[in-house]
Design a protein around this motif. Structure first.
Motif, PDB file in Angstrom:
ATOM      1  N   ILE A 159       0.846  -1.158   0.167  1.00 14.63           N
ATOM      2  CA  ILE A 159      -0.335  -0.246  -0.221  1.00 14.63           C
ATOM      3  C   ILE A 159       0.382   1.499   0.054  1.00 14.63           C
ATOM      4  CG2 ILE A 159      -1.608   1.186   1.226  1.00 14.63           C
ATOM      5  CD1 ILE A 159      -2.459  -1.653   2.534  1.00 14.63           C
ATOM      6  N   PRO A 160       0.840   1.880  -0.978  1.00 13.94           N
ATOM      7  CA  PRO A 160       1.877   3.720  -1.359  1.00 13.94           C
ATOM      8  C   PRO A 160       1.754   4.186   0.244  1.00 13.94           C
ATOM      9  CG  PRO A 160       0.060   3.123  -2.788  1.00 13.94           C
ATOM     10  CD  PRO A 160      -0.462   1.953  -2.119  1.00 13.94           C
ATOM     11  N   ASP A 161       2.854   5.238   0.784  1.00 14.16           N
ATOM     12  CA  ASP A 161       2.923   5.262   1.793  1.00 14.16           C
ATOM     13  C   ASP A 161       2.035   6.264   1.999  1.00 14.16           C
ATOM     14  OD1 ASP A 161       4.709   4.551   2.115  1.00 14.16           O
ATOM     15  OD2 ASP A 161       6.637   5.495   1.531  1.00 14.16           O
ATOM     16  N   GLU A 162       1.534   6.965   1.268  1.00 11.04           N
ATOM     17  CA  GLU A 162       1.262   7.955   1.408  1.00 11.04           C
ATOM     18  C   GLU A 162      -0.976   7.963   1.976  1.00 11.04           C
ATOM     19  OE1 GLU A 162       0.885   7.738  -3.148  1.00 11.04           O
ATOM     20  OE2 GLU A 162       2.057   8.223  -1.685  1.00 11.04           O
ATOM     21  N   ASP A 163      -1.583   6.204   1.612  1.00 14.40           N
ATOM     22  CA  ASP A 163      -2.320   6.055   1.860  1.00 14.40           C
ATOM     23  C   ASP A 163      -1.728   5.484   3.202  1.00 14.40           C
ATOM     24  OD1 ASP A 163      -3.581   6.430  -0.404  1.00 14.40           O
ATOM     25  OD2 ASP A 163      -3.448   4.067  -0.941  1.00 14.40           O
ATOM     26  N   GLU A 175      -0.603   7.054   5.019  1.00 16.52           N
ATOM     27  CA  GLU A 175      -0.100   7.997   6.630  1.00 16.52           C
ATOM     28  C   GLU A 175      -1.718   8.710   6.052  1.00 16.52           C
ATOM     29  OE1 GLU A 175      -0.052  12.486   6.948  1.00 16.52           O
ATOM     30  OE2 GLU A 175      -0.595  11.371   5.198  1.00 16.52           O
ATOM     31  N   LYS A 176      -2.761   8.636   5.409  1.00 11.11           N
ATOM     32  CA  LYS A 176      -4.277   8.671   5.482  1.00 11.11           C
ATOM     33  C   LYS A 176      -4.684   7.870   6.469  1.00 11.11           C
ATOM     34  CE  LYS A 176      -8.172   9.412   2.938  1.00 11.11           C
ATOM     35  NZ  LYS A 176      -9.268   8.980   1.204  1.00 11.11           N
ATOM     36  N   ARG A 177      -4.713   7.095   6.352  1.00  9.24           N
ATOM     37  CA  ARG A 177      -4.852   6.169   7.359  1.00  9.24           C
ATOM     38  C   ARG A 177      -4.935   6.413   8.540  1.00  9.24           C
ATOM     39  NH1 ARG A 177      -7.699   0.929   5.843  1.00  9.24           N
ATOM     40  NH2 ARG A 177      -6.403   1.573   3.992  1.00  9.24           N
ATOM     41  N   LEU A 178      -3.988   6.368   9.131  1.00  8.15           N
ATOM     42  CA  LEU A 178      -2.936   7.121  10.025  1.00  8.15           C
ATOM     43  C   LEU A 178      -3.312   8.498  10.434  1.00  8.15           C
ATOM     44  CD1 LEU A 178      -1.520   6.390  12.701  1.00  8.15           C
ATOM     45  CD2 LEU A 178       0.495   7.680  11.625  1.00  8.15           C
ATOM     46  N   ARG A 179      -3.654   8.959   9.350  1.00  6.19           N
ATOM     47  CA  ARG A 179      -4.962  10.409   9.820  1.00  6.19           C
ATOM     48  C   ARG A 179      -5.924  10.421  10.178  1.00  6.19           C
ATOM     49  NH1 ARG A 179      -2.857  12.676   5.431  1.00  6.19           N
ATOM     50  NH2 ARG A 179      -5.093  12.544   4.839  1.00  6.19           N
ATOM     51  N   LEU A 180      -6.952   9.317   9.423  1.00  2.00           N
ATOM     52  CA  LEU A 180      -8.006   9.237  10.512  1.00  2.00           C
ATOM     53  C   LEU A 180      -7.837   8.536  11.488  1.00  2.00           C
ATOM     54  CD1 LEU A 180      -9.265   7.343   6.364  1.00  2.00           C
ATOM     55  CD2 LEU A 180     -10.121  10.121   7.478  1.00  2.00           C
ATOM     56  N   ALA A 181      -7.078   7.201  12.129  1.00  7.05           N
ATOM     57  CA  ALA A 181      -7.545   6.782  13.392  1.00  7.05           C
ATOM     58  C   ALA A 181      -6.856   7.929  14.243  1.00  7.05           C
ATOM     59  CB  ALA A 181      -6.232   5.443  12.747  1.00  7.05           C
ATOM     60  N   LEU A 182      -6.404   8.814  14.139  1.00  6.81           N
ATOM     61  CA  LEU A 182      -5.706   9.481  15.192  1.00  6.81           C
ATOM     62  C   LEU A 182      -6.871  10.778  15.986  1.00  6.81           C
ATOM     63  CD1 LEU A 182      -1.884  10.578  14.149  1.00  6.81           C
ATOM     64  CD2 LEU A 182      -3.277   9.480  16.696  1.00  6.81           C
ATOM     65  N   ASP A 183      -7.822  11.365  14.485  1.00  6.34           N
ATOM     66  CA  ASP A 183      -8.877  11.656  14.149  1.00  6.34           C
ATOM     67  C   ASP A 183      -9.766  11.080  14.911  1.00  6.34           C
ATOM     68  OD1 ASP A 183      -7.284  14.111  12.431  1.00  6.34           O
ATOM     69  OD2 ASP A 183      -8.550  13.134  11.319  1.00  6.34           O
ATOM     70  N   ALA A 184     -10.347  10.491  14.686  1.00  7.28           N
ATOM     71  CA  ALA A 184     -11.360   9.006  14.905  1.00  7.28           C
ATOM     72  C   ALA A 184     -10.290   9.397  16.941  1.00  7.28           C
ATOM     73  CB  ALA A 184     -11.622   7.410  14.923  1.00  7.28           C
ATOM     74  N   ALA A 185      -9.879   8.891  17.661  1.00  5.70           N
ATOM     75  CA  ALA A 185      -9.183   8.694  18.660  1.00  5.70           C
ATOM     76  C   ALA A 185      -9.401   9.985  19.339  1.00  5.70           C
ATOM     77  CB  ALA A 185      -8.042   8.396  18.502  1.00  5.70           C
ATOM     78  N   GLN A 186      -9.413  10.753  18.750  1.00  4.84           N
ATOM     79  CA  GLN A 186      -9.646  12.221  19.266  1.00  4.84           C
ATOM     80  C   GLN A 186     -11.400  12.542  19.505  1.00  4.84           C
ATOM     81  OE1 GLN A 186      -6.277  15.187  18.590  1.00  4.84           O
ATOM     82  NE2 GLN A 186      -6.797  14.320  16.868  1.00  4.84           N
ATOM     83  N   GLU A 187     -12.601  11.891  18.731  1.00  6.11           N
ATOM     84  CA  GLU A 187     -13.118  12.735  18.412  1.00  6.11           C
ATOM     85  C   GLU A 187     -13.744  13.405  17.691  1.00  6.11           C
ATOM     86  OE1 GLU A 187     -16.308  10.683  21.065  1.00  6.11           O
ATOM     87  OE2 GLU A 187     -14.843  11.062  22.449  1.00  6.11           O
ATOM     88  N   LYS A 188     -12.252  14.260  16.954  1.00  4.11           N
ATOM     89  CA  LYS A 188     -12.694  15.506  16.189  1.00  4.11           C
ATOM     90  C   LYS A 188     -13.500  15.899  15.222  1.00  4.11           C
ATOM     91  CE  LYS A 188      -8.543  16.172  14.395  1.00  4.11           C
ATOM     92  NZ  LYS A 188      -7.044  15.954  13.744  1.00  4.11           N
ATOM     93  N   ASN A 189     -14.605  14.689  14.623  1.00  6.49           N
ATOM     94  CA  ASN A 189     -15.017  15.535  14.229  1.00  6.49           C
ATOM     95  C   ASN A 189     -16.353  16.425  15.320  1.00  6.49           C
ATOM     96  OD1 ASN A 189     -16.090  12.618  15.758  1.00  6.49           O
ATOM     97  ND2 ASN A 189     -17.996  12.739  14.669  1.00  6.49           N
ATOM     98  N   ARG A 190     -15.949  15.822  16.531  1.00  6.44           N
ATOM     99  CA  ARG A 190     -17.277  16.200  17.155  1.00  6.44           C
ATOM    100  C   ARG A 190     -16.607  18.076  17.320  1.00  6.44           C
ATOM    101  NH1 ARG A 190     -17.084  14.069  22.636  1.00  6.44           N
ATOM    102  NH2 ARG A 190     -19.078  15.396  23.094  1.00  6.44           N
ATOM    103  N   PHE A 191     -15.638  18.014  17.356  1.00  5.38           N
ATOM    104  CA  PHE A 191     -15.310  19.825  17.913  1.00  5.38           C
ATOM    105  C   PHE A 191     -14.756  19.982  16.721  1.00  5.38           C
ATOM    106  CE2 PHE A 191     -15.351  17.169  21.678  1.00  5.38           C
ATOM    107  CZ  PHE A 191     -16.130  17.403  22.310  1.00  5.38           C
TER     108      PHE A 191
END
Length: 440
Positions: free
Chosen positions: A26-30, A32-48
């Motif tokens: 899987i390309p590095d950029e993919d 990296e995107k998966r990690l960003r989404l995971a960290l966003d979910a761990a922070q519940e960033k969509n709420r804030f």
């Protein structure tokens, strides 16, 4: 400090419950995107995500040692996050005489969550600065000074801070800054929170998080910098918690070609359970896939009718708690309550392809009717129910398998492959447990 390497990114994802094949291309950029989404979910960033854009927020009522305030709330308790699985593990550890705290320097994501709690503890004890250093205290460090603590809600602080990474080449600058902070903020709590140890991987992961979160602040956010802080960057930290089932299912499942991550246009012809972009990738994955493929190929599939509400509970309000359910806020449970609708067939995102389901024995309804609850990893169709009264034959076959030697989990649940063969019917591979560990 260098950014995360490919292997470190895979390790960080695995520590969050997102496991990809070690040989993946899987390309590095993919990744990296998966990690960003995971960290966003761990922070519940969509709420804030927009809450900090104007900073029109109240200040968090910090504890002040020199002044008793009835509305003060400990930051440590506010940033603490967990789920039922972690709570049970901690209880089991304490029952055996252990502290219940997870081992350090093993799981980078858990380590980062522990570091966040240490930072909150430092603030509770009056410190507005901190050093995060490698275990040997001589290679890498991140210097942090807190600016303001905002209240997003009564259990969610947003800690705005300045930070800068240091290494041996600029260690003198970092030491000079720390000496200045110690002179200005000299409280002594036995070193708690002032020096926090963190591996290089954890520090890289924290820097990744801080870089992402800088975008939460308004572009015109101004900072009054102290001497030696010209090269410090501003960002914000939110509480970090374990990923919920929806995030884990989505990030584990939507991988495209299992080998390289490209758009998958073909599936394994024998079992239909693995996706590939080309015959080359399918051939490269065969050694990893063949065990699962061969077991599915010879499996015994049975038709099983299902319904969207247990008998006698049509139209009722239902919620489900599992090991990944958060224990931090009662609102998490309240928001998961849904009303059943027995007239509308559940969504089918899988087509005719097989997918993994969790089948769990339950007793539901006012008459304690024997049923089994079923859902997939993405919760694409919510919960559906297999009722003994609808088809005693298929129910008894599932029950025999569930309570037999292949069932596991104390005879109350099992994971199996299923296909959707109608609006209200599955075909379940009865006698072939999944070969891989299920990240549910």
């Amino acid at each position: 400090m260098e950014p995360l390497t490919r292997s470190e990114t895979l390790q960080a994802l695995a520590s969050m419950g997102i496991e990809l094949p070690p040989h993946t291309r899987i390309p590095d950029e993919d990744l990296e995107k998966r990690l960003r989404l995971a960290l966003d979910a761990a922070q519940e960033k969509n709420r804030f995500s927009d809450a900090l854009k104007t900073l029109d927020l109240p200040q968090w009522p910090l504890i002040k040692a020199d002044k008793i305030q009835s509305n003060s709330r400990p930051l440590l308790e506010a940033v603490r996050r967990g789920n039922w699985q972690e709570a049970r593990q901690n209880q089991a550890a304490m029952a055996l005489g252990a502290s219940g705290a997870p081992a350090i320097f093993v799981d980078p994501f858990m380590d980062m969550r522990q570091t966040l709690m240490s930072l909150a503890n430092a603030l509770d004890n009056g410190f507005m600065w901190c050093l995060i250093q490698d275990p040997d205290l001589d290679v890498h460090a991140i210097n942090i000074r807190f600016l303001r603590i905002y209240e997003l809600d009564e259990k969610t602080p947003a800690m705005v801070l300045l930070y800068r990474p240091f290494n041996r080449s600029n260690a003198i600058e970092g030491a000079r800054w720390a000496q200045r902070q110690a002179a200005n903020n000299p409280q002594n709590v036995g070193g708690i929170g002032v020096n926090i140890k963190a591996t290089l991987l954890e520090q890289k992961l924290l820097l990744k998080l801080l870089k992402m979160n800088a975008k939460l602040l308004p572009s015109d956010f101004t900072v009054e910098r102290q001497p030696d802080e010209e090269r410090f960057k501003v960002s914000v930290l939110l509480p970090l918690g374990p990923l919920g089932p929806e995030a884990i299912g989505k990030l584990n499942n939507n991988t495209g070609c299992i080998v390289c991550g490209k758009r998958a246009g073909m599936r394994c012809g024998q079992c239909q359970s693995a996706s590939y972009c080309s015959a080359e990738c399918q051939h490269a994955d065969w050694q990893s896939h063949k065990q699962t493929c061969r077991s599915l190929k010879g499996g015994r599939w049975i038709p099983v009718p299902f319904r969207t509400a247990p008998p006698g509970m049509e139209g009722a309000y239902i919620t489900t708690i599992n090991r990944y359910t958060s224990i931090t806020r009662t609102s998490d449970l309240m928001n998961s309550i849904t009303q059943t609708d027995s007239t509308v067939a559940p969504l089918n995102i899988h087509g005719e392809r097989p997918f993994l389901v969790k089948i769990q024995l339950t007793q539901t309804g006012y008459g304690r009717v024997r049923t089994m609850t079923v859902y997939d990893r993405q919760r694409s169709f919510g919960n559906v129910y297999i009722a003994q009264c609808d088809d005693p034959g298929s129910f008894d076959k599932l029950l025999s398998e569930l309570t037999g030697p292949r069932g596991g989990f104390g005879g109350v649940k099992m994971y199996r492959w299923a296909r959707r063969v109608g609006d209200w019917e599955f075909s379940v591979c009865l006698d072939r447990p999944p070969e891989a560990d299920i990240k549910w």
